[in-house]
Design a protein around this motif. Structure first.
Motif, PDB file in Angstrom:
ATOM      1  N   UNK A   1       0.940  -1.233   0.098  1.00 29.90           N
ATOM      2  CA  UNK A   1       0.034  -0.122   0.131  1.00 29.90           C
ATOM      3  C   UNK A   1       0.950   1.268  -0.009  1.00 29.90           C
ATOM      4  N   UNK A   2       2.145   1.127   0.468  1.00 34.66           N
ATOM      5  CA  UNK A   2       2.789   2.277   0.720  1.00 34.66           C
ATOM      6  C   UNK A   2       2.675   3.314   1.741  1.00 34.66           C
ATOM      7  N   UNK A   3       1.554   2.824   2.733  1.00 31.72           N
ATOM      8  CA  UNK A   3       1.274   3.630   3.805  1.00 31.72           C
ATOM      9  C   UNK A   3       2.200   3.436   4.932  1.00 31.72           C
ATOM     10  N   UNK A   4       3.024   2.347   5.024  1.00 29.98           N
ATOM     11  CA  UNK A   4       4.205   2.141   6.319  1.00 29.98           C
ATOM     12  C   UNK A   4       5.122   3.470   5.868  1.00 29.98           C
ATOM     13  N   UNK A   5       5.518   3.993   7.233  1.00 27.74           N
ATOM     14  CA  UNK A   5       6.350   4.887   7.392  1.00 27.74           C
ATOM     15  C   UNK A   5       7.996   4.558   7.322  1.00 27.74           C
ATOM     16  N   UNK A   6       8.472   5.416   6.481  1.00 32.22           N
ATOM     17  CA  UNK A   6      10.097   5.159   6.656  1.00 32.22           C
ATOM     18  C   UNK A   6      10.706   6.199   7.456  1.00 32.22           C
ATOM     19  N   UNK A   7      11.429   5.948   8.351  1.00 28.30           N
ATOM     20  CA  UNK A   7      12.355   6.563   9.423  1.00 28.30           C
ATOM     21  C   UNK A   7      13.896   6.721   8.759  1.00 28.30           C
ATOM     22  N   UNK A   8      14.168   7.769   8.289  1.00 24.76           N
ATOM     23  CA  UNK A   8      15.425   7.867   7.603  1.00 24.76           C
ATOM     24  C   UNK A   8      16.329   8.866   8.135  1.00 24.76           C
ATOM     25  N   UNK A   9      17.638   8.873   7.669  1.00 25.15           N
ATOM     26  CA  UNK A   9      18.603   9.842   8.121  1.00 25.15           C
ATOM     27  C   UNK A   9      19.698   9.983   7.046  1.00 25.15           C
ATOM     28  N   UNK A  10      20.091  10.895   6.606  1.00 23.95           N
ATOM     29  CA  UNK A  10      21.023  11.121   5.632  1.00 23.95           C
ATOM     30  C   UNK A  10      22.499  10.661   6.268  1.00 23.95           C
ATOM     31  N   UNK A  11      23.104  10.318   5.470  1.00 21.07           N
ATOM     32  CA  UNK A  11      24.659   9.860   5.917  1.00 21.07           C
ATOM     33  C   UNK A  11      25.524  10.922   6.665  1.00 21.07           C
ATOM     34  N   UNK A  12      25.498  12.160   6.072  1.00 20.69           N
ATOM     35  CA  UNK A  12      25.948  13.240   6.909  1.00 20.69           C
ATOM     36  C   UNK A  12      25.359  13.566   8.088  1.00 20.69           C
ATOM     37  N   UNK A  13      24.284  13.477   8.187  1.00 16.37           N
ATOM     38  CA  UNK A  13      23.606  13.942   9.486  1.00 16.37           C
ATOM     39  C   UNK A  13      23.863  12.700  10.441  1.00 16.37           C
ATOM     40  N   UNK A  14      23.684  11.639  10.010  1.00 18.76           N
ATOM     41  CA  UNK A  14      24.094  10.407  10.976  1.00 18.76           C
ATOM     42  C   UNK A  14      25.566  10.680  11.585  1.00 18.76           C
ATOM     43  N   UNK A  15      26.720  10.737  10.812  1.00 18.68           N
ATOM     44  CA  UNK A  15      27.987  11.034  11.218  1.00 18.68           C
ATOM     45  C   UNK A  15      28.015  12.285  12.224  1.00 18.68           C
ATOM     46  N   UNK A  16      27.349  13.285  11.788  1.00 19.68           N
ATOM     47  CA  UNK A  16      27.377  14.638  12.530  1.00 19.68           C
ATOM     48  C   UNK A  16      26.941  14.299  13.876  1.00 19.68           C
ATOM     49  N   UNK A  17      25.648  13.418  14.022  1.00 15.03           N
ATOM     50  CA  UNK A  17      24.930  13.346  15.322  1.00 15.03           C
ATOM     51  C   UNK A  17      25.705  12.328  16.156  1.00 15.03           C
ATOM     52  N   UNK A  18      26.645  11.411  15.569  1.00 12.14           N
ATOM     53  CA  UNK A  18      27.201  10.460  16.431  1.00 12.14           C
ATOM     54  C   UNK A  18      28.414  11.468  17.050  1.00 12.14           C
ATOM     55  N   UNK A  19      29.038  12.299  16.112  1.00 10.95           N
ATOM     56  CA  UNK A  19      30.037  13.214  16.860  1.00 10.95           C
ATOM     57  C   UNK A  19      29.648  14.024  18.060  1.00 10.95           C
ATOM     58  N   UNK A  20      28.418  14.503  17.748  1.00 16.85           N
ATOM     59  CA  UNK A  20      27.630  15.362  18.593  1.00 16.85           C
ATOM     60  C   UNK A  20      27.444  14.628  19.785  1.00 16.85           C
ATOM     61  N   UNK A  21      27.157  13.276  19.785  1.00 13.21           N
ATOM     62  CA  UNK A  21      26.748  12.485  21.164  1.00 13.21           C
ATOM     63  C   UNK A  21      27.995  12.282  21.902  1.00 13.21           C
ATOM     64  N   UNK A  22      29.225  12.284  21.046  1.00 12.25           N
ATOM     65  CA  UNK A  22      30.394  11.712  21.695  1.00 12.25           C
ATOM     66  C   UNK A  22      30.806  12.850  22.970  1.00 12.25           C
ATOM     67  N   UNK A  23      30.481  14.108  22.827  1.00 13.91           N
ATOM     68  CA  UNK A  23      30.728  14.998  23.727  1.00 13.91           C
ATOM     69  C   UNK A  23      29.587  15.646  24.516  1.00 13.91           C
ATOM     70  N   UNK A  24      28.412  14.668  24.308  1.00 17.00           N
ATOM     71  CA  UNK A  24      27.142  15.124  25.083  1.00 17.00           C
ATOM     72  C   UNK A  24      27.227  14.383  26.249  1.00 17.00           C
ATOM     73  N   UNK A  25      26.387  14.661  27.525  1.00 10.98           N
ATOM     74  CA  UNK A  25      26.102  14.063  28.364  1.00 10.98           C
ATOM     75  C   UNK A  25      24.707  13.161  28.210  1.00 10.98           C
ATOM     76  N   UNK A  26      24.120  13.085  27.203  1.00  5.00           N
ATOM     77  CA  UNK A  26      23.209  12.374  26.924  1.00  5.00           C
ATOM     78  C   UNK A  26      23.056  10.725  27.180  1.00  5.00           C
ATOM     79  N   UNK A  27      22.345  10.038  27.874  1.00  3.94           N
ATOM     80  CA  UNK A  27      22.536   8.512  28.014  1.00  3.94           C
ATOM     81  C   UNK A  27      21.069   8.082  27.619  1.00  3.94           C
ATOM     82  N   UNK A  28      21.195   6.981  27.619  1.00  2.27           N
ATOM     83  CA  UNK A  28      19.808   6.345  27.403  1.00  2.27           C
ATOM     84  C   UNK A  28      19.656   6.105  25.696  1.00  2.27           C
ATOM     85  N   UNK A  29      18.359   5.895  25.294  1.00  4.25           N
ATOM     86  CA  UNK A  29      18.049   5.814  23.917  1.00  4.25           C
ATOM     87  C   UNK A  29      17.894   7.029  23.206  1.00  4.25           C
ATOM     88  N   UNK A  30      18.620   7.188  21.875  1.00  4.98           N
ATOM     89  CA  UNK A  30      18.446   8.478  21.163  1.00  4.98           C
ATOM     90  C   UNK A  30      17.971   7.929  19.854  1.00  4.98           C
TER      91      UNK A  30
END
Length: 292
Positions: free
Chosen positions: A185-214
């Protein structure tokens, strides 16, 4: 920062190592095979071993290790390997860490598959796990990371968009020929992220104090129909033909089709947004334009 990477030879691990080095970090790549470079260190997750000095000389670890979900039929043995490869690699890393050691940060792989099929409901990190094989795999994966003695974030990642591999690369040849189409049907949702933002988010979290699921996914998930139309428009190709599910089911099995193709998650990256992370490519068209 000196960062060890588990799964460093995979699609995302390879890109992450390059990204961190370009950003001025030092990388230690954990590899299963023979060590052939000065930035590599042998490990054997199945045996729970990392060659000396283990993780004593790093500031953080990013663990992305795990056997691929797609590309093969889900036999009983394959399903066991998908689960085992994630839990054993995680346990190998957490047992090498100490609360008073140099390494005080772990980012451990996870996936938005944790939520199961969410339909049109928007879900964030506060939502409980769904049901099914992939939900169980991710739940066990995260439970292994809960043994970590240092501050740990679990990277619930959506479909990472890159032409080099994964979700997008598998579809590119068909779409380029004008043979791409929606799934069912095509109704199912796709949660996606660009490779650039994925790498940037990991680098961001390396120096963050966020714990648990992100949640590592774009703030703009789309239906499979919208993804299909947008991808086709980017390539200037028609998308009239739905994916022939009977053939895919014959090749990969009914369970794979149900969980990997017909199940969707409409995920909001609430914790990243609240922490002030800014997406460079928040829309699908921006992500496709960056890929080329």
């Amino acid at each position: 920062m000196r960062v060890a990477i588990g799964g460093s030879t995979g699609l995302i691990g390879t890109a992450l190592a390059r990204h961190l080095v370009r950003s001025g970090h030092e990388v230690v790549r954990l590899v299963r095979g023979e060590v052939t470079a000065s930035d590599q260190r042998h490990w054997d997750p199945d045996a729970g071993r990392i060659d000396g000095p283990g993780l004593e000389d790093v500031d953080a670890v990013v663990n992305l290790a795990g056997s691929p979900i797609g590309g093969v039929r889900w036999t009983k043995e394959r399903k066991a390997e998908i689960r085992r490869s994630r839990t054993t690699s995680t346990l190998t890393i957490v047992t090498q860490l100490a609360p008073d050691g140099r390494c005080q940060r772990l980012l451990n792989g996870s996936a938005v598959g944790y939520y199961g099929d969410t339909g049109t409901e928007i879900v964030d990190e506060t939502f409980p796990p769904g049901r099914g094989f992939l939900c169980g795999v991710v739940t066990d994966w995260e439970a292994a990371a809960d043994h970590s003695p240092v501050p740990t974030a679990k990277l619930r990642t959506g479909q990472v968009l890159t032409r080099e591999g994964g979700y997008l690369a598998m579809q590119w040849p068909l779409f380029a020929l004008g043979l791409g189409g929606k799934i069912a049907s095509g109704h199912q949702f796709v949660s996606w992220i660009s490779i650039i933002d994925h790498l940037r988010a990991i680098e961001f979290l390396l120096t963050s104090d966020i714990t648990g699921p992100v949640n590592l996914s774009s703030p703009n998930p789309v239906s499979n129909s919208e993804f299909t139309a947008t991808f086709g428009a980017h390539l200037n190709r028609p998308t009239p033909l739905p994916l022939p599910l009977p053939g895919v089911q014959l090749l990969f099995g009914r369970e794979f089709v149900k969980e990997a193709l017909l199940t969707g998650q409409r995920v909001r990256p609430a914790r990243l947004l609240e922490a002030g992370f800014t997406f460079q490519q928040p829309t699908l068209m921006q992500a496709f334009a960056a890929i080329g």
